[in-house]
Write a protein that holds these residues in place. Structure first.
Motif: not given
Ligand code: AMP
Ligand code: GLY
Length: 426
Positions: A183-195
């Motif tokens: 499940a962790g062999a592909t990783v998404v890095l994502e902008e942290r959203l506020d709200g």
């Protein structure tokens, strides 16, 4: 279609608090309910059959042998593994998406690429398959990004780091330490959203959607949103954050394009689509995650609070003839009582006292997730043990009932948040 329907024979797949809430709702509406595998707690409301969620062929046989009219699949794993496809191929009406549509939850990388293709509002992201690419991607972000294992990780695959060092450690855990396996062999890095976060769940036949009352989950273990992430320590609905105007806007800007995109890609979604949204200060929504099923614990207040019947809509969705609209509910809330050590470990089973007295109160229902019944004694077996759910004319009333029921129940080491619904109360 919201008029009374005659008795429907329903098979529910799963064993947790969500499936208990679903089974209870269907029984209250007068239907014949079988749950596989169910649990001792669910067995108090409906017949349970010892077939596991991974035994797809046996589930198809069970549906046939019991001549069920409808199967509702609770958890994500059998959906991602294609159980709905197997049932439909056998001619069984099913609420739950195909494996292809369930990839929206099964692969966060797939979900991000899908949203990019269809212009669905979400955080900027990068998908990587190696540590070297992950470190290079990290350098592009101006603030530490959220690090997500792409595959199913039981709600534990997401890290919201406070520093770049923490983000790098999370990347290494996935891509070097393999702590989430494949499940962790592909990783998404994502902008942290506020709200503020809110969960919008819709029942859909692939084209039309029926919204449920928006819900708010409480993912952190401790009061004040502190401590580790969990599967969810409590939830309430309706969440005032997504009032009817914002709900309608999210339907038009997010849900409808999602359903249209899936249809255009030849993978229409029939089932419950769960959209985790971040609402910014201006009221605009962006997608944080898709789930391909009812949320747990969100399903508990949504279903226990629902004013109209639910089963006719489930049947209509499975048949492709859903009437779009909104299923209004009374205010309802669930407070989760978890075992000591949750979410990290689960200790030895301990006896539970006070359940029967707590369950006897009006407008209260206790959904079981981690319990066992032996010789008339209930045991807490670990994890999220109980979902103590209550409804009322207003949220304050529902919460007061839920907490008064919680106060009657005790088991060694139990953990429950005292601030469920506090955000909605202001
Ligand atoms: P998920 O499993 O994707 O829902 O992520 C678990 C939790 O991490 C969410 O409920 C959010 O609280 C948080 N989270 C995920 N993605 C983001 C994001 N892009 N920005 C801020 N918080 C996030
Ligand atoms: N409570 C969040 C989920 O079911 O994924």
């Amino acid at each position: 279609m919201s008029s009374r329907c005659s008795e429907v024979r329903i098979l529910i797949v799963g064993s947790g608090g969500r499936e208990h809430a679903l089974a209870h709702r269907c029984v209250v509406e007068g239907h014949h309910v079988i749950v596989a595998p169910g649990s001792d707690g669910i067995a108090a409301d409906a017949r349970c059959v010892a077939v596991q969620t991974s035994e797809h062929e046996r589930l198809v046989e069970l549906a046939r042998a019991e001549r069920v009219d409808l199967v509702v699949i609770g958890p994500e794993q059998p959906l991602v593994d294609g159980l709905a496809d197997r049932l439909r191929a056998a001619g069984v009406l099913t609420v739950g998406p195909s494996a292809a549509a369930a990839r929206l939850e099964g692969s966060k990388a797939d979900a991000k690429a899908f949203m990019a293709r269809h212009g669905i509002p979400t955080a900027a992201s990068q998908t990587v398959h190696s540590l070297a690419d992950g470190l290079a991607a990290l350098a592009v972000f101006s603030a530490p990004p959220v690090i997500k294992a792409s595959g199913l990780a039981a709600g534990k695959g997401v890290t919201v780091p406070e520093s770049f060092a923490e983000a790098e450690a999370a990347l290494r855990d996935c891509l070097e330490g393999h702590v989430f396996g494949a499940a962790g062999a592909t990783v998404v890095l994502e902008e942290r959203l506020d709200g503020e976060e809110v969960s919008l769940l819709v029942l859909t036949d692939g084209t039309r959607a029926l919204t449920f009352e928006p819900a708010q989950d409480h993912k952190r273990l401790l009061d004040g949103d502190l401590g580790p992430n969990t599967g969810g320590m409590g939830a309430y609905a309706p969440a005032p954050l997504l009032d009817s105007i914002r709900r309608e806007r999210a339907l038009v800007e997010i849900v409808e394009p999602t359903l249209a995109g899936l249809r255009a890609e030849g993978r229409p979604f029939v089932g419950v689509l769960f959209v985790g949204l971040m609402i910014d200060a201006g009221g605009a929504a962006r997608v944080i995650e898709y789930n391909c099923r009812l949320g747990d614990p969100e399903a508990q207040p949504i279903l226990f609070g629902a004013r109209g019947e639910v089963v006719p809509h489930l049947l209509a969705a499975s048949r492709g003839v859903l009437v779009p609209g909104h299923l209004a509910g009374r205010a309802a809330a669930t407070v989760v009582m978890a075992s000591s050590g949750y979410p990290r470990a689960s200790g030895a089973a301990v006896p539970i006292t006070g359940l029967d007295a707590a369950a006897a109160a009006e407008d209260v229902k206790i959904f079981h997730a981690g319990t066992r019944l032996r010789d008339g004694q209930w045991w807490a077996t670990g994890g999220r043990v109980l979902g103590v759910c209550a409804r009322g004319a207003r949220l304050e009333e529902a919460l007061a009932r839920a907490y008064s029921a919680c106060d009657q129940i005790s088991f060694t080491g139990s953990q429950a948040r005292r601030d469920i619904g506090a955000r909605a109360r202001g």
